[in-house]
Design a protein around this motif. Sequence first.
Motif, PDB file in Angstrom:
ATOM      1  N   MET A  34     -85.204 -11.431  23.268  1.00  0.00           N
ATOM      2  CA  MET A  34     -86.130 -10.300  23.295  1.00  0.00           C
ATOM      3  C   MET A  34     -86.653  -9.980  21.895  1.00  0.00           C
ATOM      4  O   MET A  34     -87.812  -9.615  21.740  1.00  0.00           O
ATOM      5  N   ARG A  35     -85.823 -10.160  20.858  1.00  0.00           N
ATOM      6  CA  ARG A  35     -86.265  -9.871  19.485  1.00  0.00           C
ATOM      7  C   ARG A  35     -87.341 -10.828  19.017  1.00  0.00           C
ATOM      8  O   ARG A  35     -88.197 -10.454  18.211  1.00  0.00           O
ATOM      9  N   ILE A  36     -87.322 -12.069  19.510  1.00  0.00           N
ATOM     10  CA  ILE A  36     -88.358 -13.035  19.141  1.00  0.00           C
ATOM     11  C   ILE A  36     -89.729 -12.521  19.573  1.00  0.00           C
ATOM     12  O   ILE A  36     -90.703 -12.579  18.823  1.00  0.00           O
ATOM     13  N   VAL A  37     -89.812 -11.977  20.781  1.00  0.00           N
ATOM     14  CA  VAL A  37     -91.079 -11.455  21.293  1.00  0.00           C
ATOM     15  C   VAL A  37     -91.412 -10.128  20.615  1.00  0.00           C
ATOM     16  O   VAL A  37     -92.572  -9.855  20.302  1.00  0.00           O
ATOM     17  N   ALA A  38     -90.407  -9.293  20.363  1.00  0.00           N
ATOM     18  CA  ALA A  38     -90.649  -7.994  19.735  1.00  0.00           C
ATOM     19  C   ALA A  38     -91.214  -8.160  18.329  1.00  0.00           C
ATOM     20  O   ALA A  38     -92.051  -7.361  17.890  1.00  0.00           O
ATOM     21  N   ASP A  39     -90.775  -9.194  17.617  1.00  0.00           N
ATOM     22  CA  ASP A  39     -91.275  -9.426  16.261  1.00  0.00           C
ATOM     23  C   ASP A  39     -92.754  -9.811  16.253  1.00  0.00           C
ATOM     24  O   ASP A  39     -93.436  -9.617  15.248  1.00  0.00           O
ATOM     25  N   LEU A  40     -93.242 -10.361  17.367  1.00  0.00           N
ATOM     26  CA  LEU A  40     -94.654 -10.749  17.432  1.00  0.00           C
ATOM     27  C   LEU A  40     -95.591  -9.545  17.426  1.00  0.00           C
ATOM     28  O   LEU A  40     -96.716  -9.631  16.939  1.00  0.00           O
ATOM     29  N   VAL A  41     -95.157  -8.412  17.988  1.00  0.00           N
ATOM     30  CA  VAL A  41     -96.056  -7.272  18.155  1.00  0.00           C
ATOM     31  C   VAL A  41     -95.752  -6.110  17.219  1.00  0.00           C
ATOM     32  O   VAL A  41     -96.485  -5.123  17.224  1.00  0.00           O
ATOM     33  N   ARG A  42     -94.703  -6.197  16.430  1.00  0.00           N
ATOM     34  CA  ARG A  42     -94.342  -5.089  15.539  1.00  0.00           C
ATOM     35  C   ARG A  42     -95.437  -4.870  14.508  1.00  0.00           C
ATOM     36  O   ARG A  42     -95.848  -5.779  13.805  1.00  0.00           O
ATOM     37  N   GLY A  43     -95.950  -3.620  14.450  1.00  0.00           N
ATOM     38  CA  GLY A  43     -96.976  -3.253  13.477  1.00  0.00           C
ATOM     39  C   GLY A  43     -98.399  -3.593  13.883  1.00  0.00           C
ATOM     40  O   GLY A  43     -99.335  -3.290  13.157  1.00  0.00           O
ATOM     41  N   LYS A  44     -98.601  -4.207  15.033  1.00  0.00           N
ATOM     42  CA  LYS A  44     -99.942  -4.604  15.477  1.00  0.00           C
ATOM     43  C   LYS A  44    -100.633  -3.452  16.217  1.00  0.00           C
ATOM     44  O   LYS A  44     -99.994  -2.540  16.720  1.00  0.00           O
ATOM     45  N   LYS A  45    -101.952  -3.513  16.257  1.00  0.00           N
ATOM     46  CA  LYS A  45    -102.703  -2.556  17.066  1.00  0.00           C
ATOM     47  C   LYS A  45    -102.408  -2.800  18.541  1.00  0.00           C
ATOM     48  O   LYS A  45    -102.063  -3.905  18.937  1.00  0.00           O
ATOM     49  N   GLU A  47    -104.224  -2.942  21.300  1.00  0.00           N
ATOM     50  CA  GLU A  47    -105.047  -3.902  22.040  1.00  0.00           C
ATOM     51  C   GLU A  47    -104.640  -5.338  21.709  1.00  0.00           C
ATOM     52  O   GLU A  47    -104.533  -6.185  22.590  1.00  0.00           O
ATOM     53  N   LEU A  48    -104.401  -5.598  20.410  1.00  0.00           N
ATOM     54  CA  LEU A  48    -103.982  -6.931  19.990  1.00  0.00           C
ATOM     55  C   LEU A  48    -102.592  -7.260  20.529  1.00  0.00           C
ATOM     56  O   LEU A  48    -102.339  -8.385  20.980  1.00  0.00           O
ATOM     57  N   ALA A  49    -101.702  -6.280  20.510  1.00  0.00           N
ATOM     58  CA  ALA A  49    -100.341  -6.498  21.019  1.00  0.00           C
ATOM     59  C   ALA A  49    -100.356  -6.818  22.509  1.00  0.00           C
ATOM     60  O   ALA A  49     -99.619  -7.699  22.969  1.00  0.00           O
ATOM     61  N   LEU A  50    -101.203  -6.133  23.278  1.00  0.00           N
ATOM     62  CA  LEU A  50    -101.294  -6.418  24.714  1.00  0.00           C
ATOM     63  C   LEU A  50    -101.815  -7.827  24.963  1.00  0.00           C
ATOM     64  O   LEU A  50    -101.331  -8.523  25.870  1.00  0.00           O
ATOM     65  N   ASN A  51    -102.777  -8.273  24.160  1.00  0.00           N
ATOM     66  CA  ASN A  51    -103.288  -9.641  24.313  1.00  0.00           C
ATOM     67  C   ASN A  51    -102.234 -10.680  23.947  1.00  0.00           C
ATOM     68  O   ASN A  51    -102.113 -11.701  24.622  1.00  0.00           O
ATOM     69  N   ILE A  52    -101.482 -10.414  22.895  1.00  0.00           N
ATOM     70  CA  ILE A  52    -100.417 -11.345  22.498  1.00  0.00           C
ATOM     71  C   ILE A  52     -99.389 -11.471  23.610  1.00  0.00           C
ATOM     72  O   ILE A  52     -98.963 -12.569  23.977  1.00  0.00           O
ATOM     73  N   LEU A  53     -98.988 -10.340  24.162  1.00  0.00           N
ATOM     74  CA  LEU A  53     -97.952 -10.351  25.206  1.00  0.00           C
ATOM     75  C   LEU A  53     -98.455 -10.961  26.508  1.00  0.00           C
ATOM     76  O   LEU A  53     -97.700 -11.629  27.223  1.00  0.00           O
ATOM     77  N   LYS A  54     -99.728 -10.745  26.807  1.00  0.00           N
ATOM     78  CA  LYS A  54    -100.271 -11.260  28.066  1.00  0.00           C
ATOM     79  C   LYS A  54    -100.304 -12.780  28.081  1.00  0.00           C
ATOM     80  O   LYS A  54    -100.028 -13.403  29.107  1.00  0.00           O
ATOM     81  N   PHE A  55    -100.608 -13.392  26.955  1.00  0.00           N
ATOM     82  CA  PHE A  55    -100.766 -14.840  26.915  1.00  0.00           C
ATOM     83  C   PHE A  55     -99.561 -15.570  26.321  1.00  0.00           C
ATOM     84  O   PHE A  55     -99.635 -16.760  26.061  1.00  0.00           O
ATOM     85  N   ASN A  56     -98.460 -14.863  26.129  1.00  0.00           N
ATOM     86  CA  ASN A  56     -97.236 -15.505  25.653  1.00  0.00           C
ATOM     87  C   ASN A  56     -96.475 -16.061  26.854  1.00  0.00           C
ATOM     88  O   ASN A  56     -96.414 -15.426  27.907  1.00  0.00           O
ATOM     89  N   SER A  61     -91.836 -11.440  27.312  1.00  0.00           N
ATOM     90  CA  SER A  61     -93.123 -10.832  26.964  1.00  0.00           C
ATOM     91  C   SER A  61     -93.676  -9.996  28.112  1.00  0.00           C
ATOM     92  O   SER A  61     -94.327  -8.983  27.876  1.00  0.00           O
ATOM     93  N   GLY A  62     -93.410 -10.397  29.346  1.00  0.00           N
ATOM     94  CA  GLY A  62     -93.864  -9.601  30.489  1.00  0.00           C
ATOM     95  C   GLY A  62     -93.179  -8.252  30.545  1.00  0.00           C
ATOM     96  O   GLY A  62     -93.800  -7.230  30.867  1.00  0.00           O
ATOM     97  N   LYS A  63     -91.889  -8.219  30.203  1.00  0.00           N
ATOM     98  CA  LYS A  63     -91.144  -6.961  30.220  1.00  0.00           C
ATOM     99  C   LYS A  63     -91.585  -6.038  29.097  1.00  0.00           C
ATOM    100  O   LYS A  63     -91.725  -4.828  29.290  1.00  0.00           O
ATOM    101  N   ILE A  64     -91.846  -6.600  27.923  1.00  0.00           N
ATOM    102  CA  ILE A  64     -92.300  -5.775  26.802  1.00  0.00           C
ATOM    103  C   ILE A  64     -93.733  -5.293  27.035  1.00  0.00           C
ATOM    104  O   ILE A  64     -94.089  -4.180  26.655  1.00  0.00           O
TER     105      ILE A  64
END
Length: 137
Positions: A34-45, A47-56, A61-64
Amino acid sequence: MGVRKRETAEARKEANKSIAFAKLNNCPTSPRKMRIVADLVRGKKVELALNILKFNAKDASGKIEKLLLSAINNWQQKNADANLEEAGLFVKEITVDGGAMLKRLRPAPQGRAHRIRKRSNHVTIVLGATNNNTQSN
């Protein structure tokens, strides 16, 4: 309860009213994954975080993503008159803590048994706004 303790508790409650957050408890995924995915979106806007999680491709990523949508919804309920696009929401803080662990036994060679640990975690997302006048509502 002492005066100082009551005052700090009230100050903490007031601070929690001004932020928007969401928690996910006892998610049956190991904290490391879970931390691997959480590190991808930390500090991001947001809208960008939702796009990152949607296509990961990772399952976490679905849970986050669902948790982030919940935090956005919590922010909208607190700031009903504020506009989401103008607020400039971003992921201010995201923490992944270890949760309860289920301990199971798996058969091993020569009549032995190995312990299997099925881990879970707790995820907390805190949103911040770059436009500070929406926080004062």
